[in-house]
Design an enzyme around this catalytic site. Structure first.
Site, PDB file in Angstrom:
ATOM      1  N   SER A   1      -3.172 -15.286   4.917  1.00  0.00           N
ATOM      2  CA  SER A   1      -4.012 -14.810   3.826  1.00  0.00           C
ATOM      3  C   SER A   1      -3.685 -15.588   2.563  1.00  0.00           C
ATOM      4  O   SER A   1      -2.522 -15.961   2.334  1.00  0.00           O
ATOM      5  CB  SER A   1      -3.773 -13.317   3.571  1.00  0.00           C
ATOM      6  OG  SER A   1      -4.470 -12.886   2.417  1.00  0.00           O
TER       7      SER A   1
ATOM      8  N   TYR B   1       1.850  -6.472   1.715  1.00  0.00           N
ATOM      9  CA  TYR B   1       0.905  -7.285   2.494  1.00  0.00           C
ATOM     10  C   TYR B   1       1.128  -8.767   2.209  1.00  0.00           C
ATOM     11  O   TYR B   1       1.203  -9.589   3.131  1.00  0.00           O
ATOM     12  CB  TYR B   1      -0.527  -6.883   2.152  1.00  0.00           C
ATOM     13  CG  TYR B   1      -1.565  -7.664   2.926  1.00  0.00           C
ATOM     14  CD1 TYR B   1      -1.823  -7.382   4.266  1.00  0.00           C
ATOM     15  CD2 TYR B   1      -2.287  -8.687   2.321  1.00  0.00           C
ATOM     16  CE1 TYR B   1      -2.770  -8.093   4.981  1.00  0.00           C
ATOM     17  CE2 TYR B   1      -3.239  -9.402   3.020  1.00  0.00           C
ATOM     18  CZ  TYR B   1      -3.478  -9.107   4.355  1.00  0.00           C
ATOM     19  OH  TYR B   1      -4.417  -9.823   5.062  1.00  0.00           O
TER      20      TYR B   1
ATOM     21  N   LYS C   1       2.383 -11.828   5.021  1.00  0.00           N
ATOM     22  CA  LYS C   1       1.614 -13.048   5.268  1.00  0.00           C
ATOM     23  C   LYS C   1       2.363 -14.291   4.787  1.00  0.00           C
ATOM     24  O   LYS C   1       2.323 -15.350   5.420  1.00  0.00           O
ATOM     25  CB  LYS C   1       0.240 -12.952   4.595  1.00  0.00           C
ATOM     26  CG  LYS C   1      -0.655 -11.873   5.183  1.00  0.00           C
ATOM     27  CD  LYS C   1      -0.951 -12.127   6.658  1.00  0.00           C
ATOM     28  CE  LYS C   1      -1.984 -11.172   7.210  1.00  0.00           C
ATOM     29  NZ  LYS C   1      -2.331 -11.482   8.616  1.00  0.00           N
TER      30      LYS C   1
END
Length: 269
Positions: A131, A144, A148
């Site tokens: 991401s 998050y 990633k």
């Protein structure tokens, strides 16, 4: 381009399904994965295998089934992932661990499961879907981003460790795309008497708006196809809007505090 045998984790919906359908339309044999086959009795886009990236026995079984059918595996696309939002202080730590199990440890389990076959073939391609958020610490999405970013860095190392095997690894970092990720995301609750109540609540709305107004995930599928047709893939690829990709350029050239100020302004914090 000759037909490739492709395995896509999280292939039953969202970006994974879009990738699978696009590659199938180009003549490739696609297998997707889902944690529960019973939820998709009428799925006919391509074949689904039952697999949970957090459970290594399901990974071994699914890979075994695929190899018994096809005898080889040319491309692994580590797409399965989950979202998580919240003030890091308030997110239950078991939810943080669960997110790392899926977004970071899951792809590592998959890589370990397929490398022996790819090494025996003397060829193979592994694409880790990460991401753009993995390149920066985003407020209320820090965990998050961390999962990633960890996968991006680890891929760099595995590339060098496997360079003599004929196996290529690369990262593909999407920006915001219109998918159903928000429905499966863990949201730390907005607590009434929390000092984070107002800024977190406002940021949560902004995050959901960015996803719902995101681009068509077919753009990610096209980039995957382009990578598959590249003899020597790069370490990192990005796909997303101009501003999302440009934000990474700004991060490289701007002083840290200036870039931080841009993010604070974006999220109205």
């Amino acid at each position: 381009m000759e037909q490739k045998i492709v395995l896509i984790t999280g292939g039953s919906s969202g970006i994974g399904r879009s990738i699978g359908n696009f590659l199938k339309s180009k003549g490739h044999k696609v297998y997707g994965t889902t944690r529960d086959l019973n939820k998709y009795p009428d799925f006919s886009d391509f074949e689904l295998l039952e697999l949970n990236v957090r459970e290594t026995h399901t990974i071994k079984t699914a890979v075994k089934i695929l190899l018994e059918k096809e005898g080889r595996l040319d491309v692994l696309i580590n797409n399965a992932g989950v979202g998580i939002t919240g003030p890091i202080e308030e997110i239950p730590h078991d939810e943080i661990l669960k997110t790392f199990e899926t977004n970071f440890h899951g792809p590592l389990h998959m890589i370990k499961a397929v490398l022996p076959q790819m090494r025996a073939q003397g060829s193979g391609l592994i694409i880790n879907i990460t991401s753009i958020a993995g390149y920066m610490g985003l407020p209320y999405r820090g965990i998050y981003s961390a999962t990633k970013g960890s996968l991006e860095i680890t891929t760099e190392a595995i590339r060098m460790e496997t360079k003599n095997f004929g196996v290529h690894l690369t990262n593909l970092a999407p920006g915001d795309f219109a998918t159903n990720i928000a429905s499966g995301r863990y949201h730390a609750p907005v607590i009434e008497d929390s000092p984070y109540k107002v800024p977190y609540g406002n940021t949560l709305k902004l995050i959901d708006e960015d996803v719902s107004s995101g681009s068509d995930p077919i753009q990610v599928a096209r980039m995957v196809y382009r990578i598959m047709n590249t003899k020597k893939p790069k370490v990192h690829y990005k796909v997303g809007s101009f501003m999302q990709k440009f934000s990474l350029t700004l991060k490289k050239i701007l002083p840290d505090k200036v870039y931080e100020k841009l993010l604070l302004n974006h999220y109205k914090l």
